[in-house]
Design an enzyme around this catalytic site. Structure first.
Site, short mmCIF file in Angstrom:
data_model
loop_
_atom_site.label_atom_id
_atom_site.label_comp_id
_atom_site.label_asym_id
_atom_site.label_seq_id
_atom_site.Cartn_x
_atom_site.Cartn_y
_atom_site.Cartn_z
N PHE A 1 40.94 17.40 38.13
CA PHE A 1 42.04 16.48 37.78
C PHE A 1 41.48 15.42 36.84
O PHE A 1 40.59 14.65 37.20
CB PHE A 1 42.66 15.80 39.00
N LYS B 1 40.88 2.97 36.81
CA LYS B 1 41.28 2.59 38.16
C LYS B 1 40.69 1.24 38.60
O LYS B 1 41.19 0.21 38.19
CB LYS B 1 40.97 3.73 39.14
N ASP C 1 33.60 12.19 34.70
CA ASP C 1 34.84 11.45 34.94
C ASP C 1 34.68 10.74 36.28
O ASP C 1 34.84 11.34 37.34
CB ASP C 1 36.04 12.41 34.95
C1 LIG Z 1 43.39 9.04 38.33
C2 LIG Z 1 42.43 9.90 37.60
C3 LIG Z 1 42.58 10.14 36.22
C4 LIG Z 1 43.76 9.66 35.42
O1 LIG Z 1 43.92 8.29 35.43
P1 LIG Z 1 45.36 7.67 35.05
O2 LIG Z 1 45.09 6.20 35.00
O3 LIG Z 1 46.29 8.07 36.14
O4 LIG Z 1 45.73 8.25 33.73
C5 LIG Z 1 41.61 10.90 35.60
N1 LIG Z 1 40.56 11.40 36.27
C6 LIG Z 1 40.40 11.20 37.59
C7 LIG Z 1 39.20 11.75 38.28
C8 LIG Z 1 41.33 10.45 38.30
O5 LIG Z 1 41.19 10.29 39.62
#
Ligand SMILES: *Cc1c(COP(=O)(O)O)cnc(C)c1O
Length: 400
Positions: A140, A254, A225
């Protein structure tokens, strides 16, 4: 207005792209939120780890108010007096020489992918528009069309093609498959150190180290990520730190703003980040002084309140205590720090009803995929609060 009134309005006028629990939150403080009837709940989701510092942290709130009274947006056409300080503090804290600020996590992931492609053409010598990026099954990384192009989740992608080419998917945790997938055109490997959305999937010990070695061996970039796993969540500043792995690019978001405001960034060293030239990439709001001031305060809280250490200590306790609940429904308890997944057996009937039952006992969690309950409270939580929650969780897992 009552809870049902708000739910009805939302269902009538809002797109149905989420399936929220019917709790209408009106106020938050630390690890607690209060609904419109004044009922108090323990937040065990933390907005998918955007609230590592807890709700409405006073220090971040003050930074937001202070900065909002001065200047909020300059655009990058001009400079502002907050962004350079954020750059410096990020570099000192993370060890990466440079940063590129964006807003949402998905935007920062897109930024990293663009930079990897440019590096492939300008440094590695991949023929133009042939670059390939290796990604993992069940990943994700966000919701843009390019990002869902390499998703393996039918719900995220099936009705949204045509897709962006240039991505190869291999099974998560399988470093041999990564090595086999590498071609002369491979620009990068993009990995979540723990797959949060997939259900808190922790890869085999040594996996990240192997990815680092493979990238070195084949002249390929390693992109981590850490939008969900980073900034203290797993008990270290970054989840990669558990294996002493330093990726070439780190993507964060985040908790970078402590839940106040969307702020994300890509971190890299100068030889790589220096490849971006004026005009090649940008965002109207990215790097704005309000976001930068908020991020500075959010990072300050992480550091000064030792939130990564707290996550390590209490995460271990929480996982141990959850694992001791001998529920017939539970298949596995796993995680690192305060990123914890309780996977239920298929015959348990899905995680949703357990989340509903926990809500009745004033604990807010959310199912991730069908069978996993994710526990990820704010990192400012203390043991006393966990001891308040555990009997409630036990009751739900045992009696249902
Ligand atoms: C939440 C998340 C994203 C995307 O972030 P948004 O601010 O919702 O666009 C990308 N990678 C990971 C691992 C995430 O948990």
């Amino acid at each position: 207005m009552r809870t049902s009134d708000y739910v009805e309005l939302e269902e009538r006028y809002g797109a149905h792209n989420y399936y929220p629990l019917d709790v209408v939150i009106a106020r938050g403080e630390g690890v607690w939120v209060y609904d419109v009837d004044g009922i108090r709940y323990l937040d065990c989701l933390s907005a998918y780890s955007a609230l590592n510092q807890g709700h409405v942290h006073p220090r971040i709130l003050n930074a937001l108010i202070d900065q909002a009274q001065k200047v909020t947006l300059t655009s990058r056409a001009f400079r502002n007096d907050q962004l350079p300080l954020l750059y410096q503090e990020l570099a000192e804290m993370t060890g990466f020489e440079m940063a590129l600020p964006m807003n949402s996590g998905a935007e920062a992931v897109e930024t990293a992918l663009k930079l990897a492609r440019k590096w492939a053409y300008r440094v590695k010598g991949v023929p133009r528009h042939q670059a390939d990026i290796i990604t993992f099954g069940n990943n994700f990384h966000g919701r843009t069309i390019s990002i869902i192009s390499f998703s393996s989740e039918p719900k995220y992608r099936d009705d949204f093609g045509p897709f962006t080419p240039g991505f190869t998917s291999v099974p998560y945790g399988d470093s041999a498959a990564v090595e086999r997938a590498i071609t002369p055109n491979t620009a990068a490997i993009s990995v979540e150190p723990i797959q949060g959305e997939a259900g808190v999937i922790v890869p085999p010990e040594g996996f990240l180290r192997e990815l680092r070695q493979i990238s070195n061996r084949h002249n390929v970039l390693l992109i981590a990520d850490e939008i969900q796993t980073g900034l203290g969540r797993t008990g270290k500043l970054f989840a990669c730190d558990h294996e002493n792995v330093r990726p070439d690019m780190m993507v964060i978001g985040k908790a970078l703003s402590g839940g106040f405001y969307p702020v994300s960034a890509v971190l890299a060293d100068r030889p790589l980040m220096g490849l971006f030239e004026p005009g090649e990439h940008g965002s109207t709001f990215g790097g704005n002084p309000l976001g930068a001031a908020v991020a500075r305060a959010a990072l300050g809280v992480l550091r000064d309140e030792n939130l990564a250490e707290n996550a390590a200590r209490l995460g271990e306790y929480f996982i141990d205590q959850l694992a001791e609940i001998s529920s017939p429904h539970v298949k596995e308890v796993r995680g690192k720090g305060l990123l914890i997944g309780v996977e239920l057996k298929p015959e348990a009937g899905g995680a949703r009803r357990f989340c509903e039952a926990l809500k009745e006992r004033c604990i807010l969690v959310k199912e991730t995929h069908q069978h996993v309950i994710r526990f990820a409270p704010p990192l400012v939580i203390d043991q006393e609060t966990l001891d308040w929650a555990l009997p409630r969780i036990r009751e739900v897992l045992l009696t249902r």
